[in-house]
Design a protein around this motif. Structure first.
Motif, short mmCIF file in Angstrom:
data_model
loop_
_atom_site.label_atom_id
_atom_site.label_comp_id
_atom_site.label_asym_id
_atom_site.label_seq_id
_atom_site.Cartn_x
_atom_site.Cartn_y
_atom_site.Cartn_z
N CYS A 99 6.07 7.39 5.32
CA CYS A 99 6.56 8.39 4.43
C CYS A 99 7.77 7.96 3.87
O CYS A 99 8.04 7.90 2.64
CB CYS A 99 6.69 9.91 4.92
SG CYS A 99 4.85 10.65 5.44
N THR A 158 2.83 3.16 -3.62
CA THR A 158 2.36 3.65 -4.71
C THR A 158 2.49 4.90 -4.86
O THR A 158 3.03 5.67 -3.97
CB THR A 158 0.68 3.39 -4.39
OG1 THR A 158 0.48 4.24 -3.27
CG2 THR A 158 0.45 1.78 -3.99
N ARG A 159 2.03 5.45 -6.09
CA ARG A 159 2.20 6.78 -6.40
C ARG A 159 1.57 7.70 -5.94
O ARG A 159 1.63 8.79 -4.82
CB ARG A 159 1.95 7.14 -7.87
CG ARG A 159 2.33 8.58 -8.37
CD ARG A 159 2.05 8.84 -9.85
NE ARG A 159 2.39 10.11 -10.28
CZ ARG A 159 1.53 11.12 -10.26
NH1 ARG A 159 0.17 10.81 -9.97
NH2 ARG A 159 1.67 12.15 -10.72
N ARG A 160 0.10 7.32 -5.30
CA ARG A 160 -0.69 7.92 -4.59
C ARG A 160 -0.06 8.25 -2.85
O ARG A 160 -0.14 9.23 -2.27
CB ARG A 160 -1.91 7.49 -4.35
CG ARG A 160 -3.21 8.09 -3.24
CD ARG A 160 -4.30 7.21 -3.27
NE ARG A 160 -4.95 7.57 -4.46
CZ ARG A 160 -6.12 6.87 -4.96
NH1 ARG A 160 -6.92 5.92 -3.97
NH2 ARG A 160 -6.73 6.84 -6.23
N ALA A 161 0.51 7.02 -2.46
CA ALA A 161 1.09 7.07 -1.16
C ALA A 161 2.20 8.24 -0.97
O ALA A 161 2.27 8.87 0.10
CB ALA A 161 1.38 5.86 -0.75
N ARG A 162 3.23 8.30 -2.07
CA ARG A 162 4.11 9.04 -2.11
C ARG A 162 3.84 10.53 -2.08
O ARG A 162 4.35 11.37 -1.34
CB ARG A 162 5.13 8.86 -3.17
CG ARG A 162 5.88 7.34 -3.22
CD ARG A 162 7.08 7.33 -4.15
NE ARG A 162 6.42 7.23 -5.43
CZ ARG A 162 5.99 5.78 -6.01
NH1 ARG A 162 6.38 4.73 -5.34
NH2 ARG A 162 5.49 5.89 -7.13
N LEU A 163 2.67 10.66 -3.19
CA LEU A 163 2.20 12.36 -2.89
C LEU A 163 1.59 12.65 -2.02
O LEU A 163 1.80 13.84 -1.47
CB LEU A 163 1.22 12.26 -4.36
CG LEU A 163 1.94 12.20 -5.78
CD1 LEU A 163 0.78 12.19 -6.80
CD2 LEU A 163 3.15 13.15 -5.83
N ALA A 164 0.87 11.79 -1.19
CA ALA A 164 0.09 12.01 0.16
C ALA A 164 1.24 12.31 1.07
O ALA A 164 0.94 12.99 1.98
CB ALA A 164 -0.76 11.02 0.55
N SER A 165 2.20 11.85 0.89
CA SER A 165 3.29 11.91 2.07
C SER A 165 4.08 13.48 2.24
O SER A 165 4.49 13.86 3.15
CB SER A 165 4.43 10.86 2.02
OG SER A 165 5.26 11.11 0.99
N TRP A 214 8.63 6.17 -0.16
CA TRP A 214 9.93 6.62 -1.26
C TRP A 214 11.03 6.02 -1.43
O TRP A 214 11.64 6.25 -2.49
CB TRP A 214 10.06 8.15 -0.78
CG TRP A 214 9.20 9.27 -0.90
CD1 TRP A 214 8.43 9.78 -0.04
CD2 TRP A 214 8.89 9.89 -2.25
NE1 TRP A 214 7.39 10.83 -0.67
CE2 TRP A 214 7.78 10.80 -1.73
CE3 TRP A 214 9.35 9.84 -3.53
CZ2 TRP A 214 7.30 11.63 -3.05
CZ3 TRP A 214 8.95 10.57 -4.59
CH2 TRP A 214 8.14 11.49 -4.16
N ARG A 256 0.98 -1.35 -0.11
CA ARG A 256 -0.13 -0.30 -0.06
C ARG A 256 0.92 1.20 0.15
O ARG A 256 0.61 2.31 -0.52
CB ARG A 256 -0.89 0.04 1.26
CG ARG A 256 -1.98 -0.99 1.11
CD ARG A 256 -2.91 -1.03 2.29
NE ARG A 256 -3.97 -2.00 2.46
CZ ARG A 256 -3.64 -2.87 3.32
NH1 ARG A 256 -2.85 -2.77 4.27
NH2 ARG A 256 -4.61 -3.90 3.25
#
Length: 359
Positions: free
Chosen positions: A269, A206-213, A273, A203
């Motif tokens: 976070c 993912t690109r979404r998790a990286r951007l959310a961090s 990355w 989970r």
């Protein structure tokens, strides 16, 4: 973190290696975890190298505080993840002794002799119960691994381990032997790692998790910059109880879970990355225990021999050069040639000390 051969995002093998490293159990590896281990040890080295720079640089202090808020928790969490299959079976107990206890004895003695030499203090005591500098983590790992079956048997291990850490934070007598204060303070992260599964890491990758961090990282960094002039980094060292930090004892019941959640969020976070593909430094992730045990000699030499006394070191360019030097140092210490030289000390063969395993 020594030599290991872990499969993709699969359950860890039977005999985990120290400080988060996986043991041999499969012929393929997931580079993600080797990358994570390498980048974590880089943060450890940088944190130690930055500490003298925090005395007169607010920016350096802010980065230092943010890194210290999560780099050892991340170390402990990864160690816990790769300890999920640990029990007290003879083979695993032998591996625990050879990969944690023996290196602890060897390097505790080596650091004591080193301290006697550089400080010209032949009376420096040698104590197995008072880990010198970085050695506390091996003592902690030994205790954590021994108690792994207990945590795995509990229905809610993380909240219980957090309660233990909170109780330790308000006890003024828990920081002495074997760095017990730190052992218990970082215990919840190790236990959290025990509860993780491959899906949890998936989970994060993912690109979404990286951007959310990104907003959270920016917020924490700004908060660290604002707090830099007055915040005491001892809160992240966990070397003493809250009573030693000039706050009421009851504050530990609030600060312990708060710092746990902060570190857990920053670790997430960080892991988001971490590259998932093979990188130039991926193979260095198999030797991070070498970097961890050896870099303390260089870091302490820099302090004992006043390498930071030069004024240019405390300029922005000097701070950058210190960072580059720290990354280079830890990378070299994780390379194969260094591992070959120091393997008898870090990964000693002590098979003759044990009885043959029954088949």
């Amino acid at each position: 973190m020594p030599q290991d051969t872990t499969a993709r995002l699969t359950p860890p093998p039977a005999a985990p290696r120290p400080t988060g490293g996986e043991a041999s159990g499969s012929r393929t590896r997931d580079p993600y975890f080797d990358n994570a281990k390498y980048l974590t040890i880089v943060l450890v080295a940088c944190g130690h190298a930055w500490e003298p720079l925090t005395y007169d640089s607010r920016a350096a202090t802010a980065v230092y505080l943010m890194v210290y808020a999560f780099h050892m928790p991340a170390f402990a969490l990864i160690s816990g993840y790769f300890s999920r299959n640990f029990d007290l079976a003879p083979g695993r107990a032998r591996r625990l002794i050879s990969s944690v206890v023996v290196p602890y004895l060897v390097f505790e003695a080596a650091y004591t002799l080193f301290s006697r030499w550089v400080l010209d203090n032949p009376g420096e005591p040698f104590s197995l119960l008072d880990p010198w500098y970085v050695m506390w983590f091996l003592a902690a790992l030994f205790i954590w691994r021994l108690t792994t079956p207990l945590w795995l048997a509990l229905r809610h291990p993380v909240p219980i381990s957090l309660a233990v850490a909170a109780a330790a934070s308000i006890s003024p007598e828990s920081g002495g032997d074997l760095s017990l204060q730190r052992v218990l303070a970082f215990l919840p992260f190790f236990v959290a790692g025990l509860t993780l599964r491959p899906a949890h890491f998936a989970r994060l990758r993912t690109r979404r998790a990286r951007l959310a961090s990104l907003p959270f990282i920016a917020f924490v960094l700004c908060a660290a910059y604002a707090a830099a002039p007055w915040f005491d980094a001892e809160w992240f060292y966990h070397r003493k109880s809250v009573t030693g930090l000039d706050v009421p004892r009851w504050a530990g019941l609030l600060t312990t879970p708060a710092l746990f959640l902060l570190a857990l969020a920053l670790t997430a976070c960080f892991l988001a990355w971490v590259p998932g593909r093979a990188m130039w430094f991926t193979t260095l992730g198999t030797g991070t225990i070498y970097g961890y045990l050896l870099h303390g000699f260089i870091i302490k030499s820099a302090r004992f021999w006043d390498w930071y006394d030069h004024r240019w070191v405390h300029t922005p360019l000097g701070e950058l050069m210190v960072t580059v030097a720290a990354v280079t140092m830890i990378s070299v210490l994780c390379t194969a040639p260094v591992r070959r030289v120091f393997r008898p000390l870090v990964e000693p063969r002590v098979d003759r000390a044990f009885r043959p395993l029954r088949k």
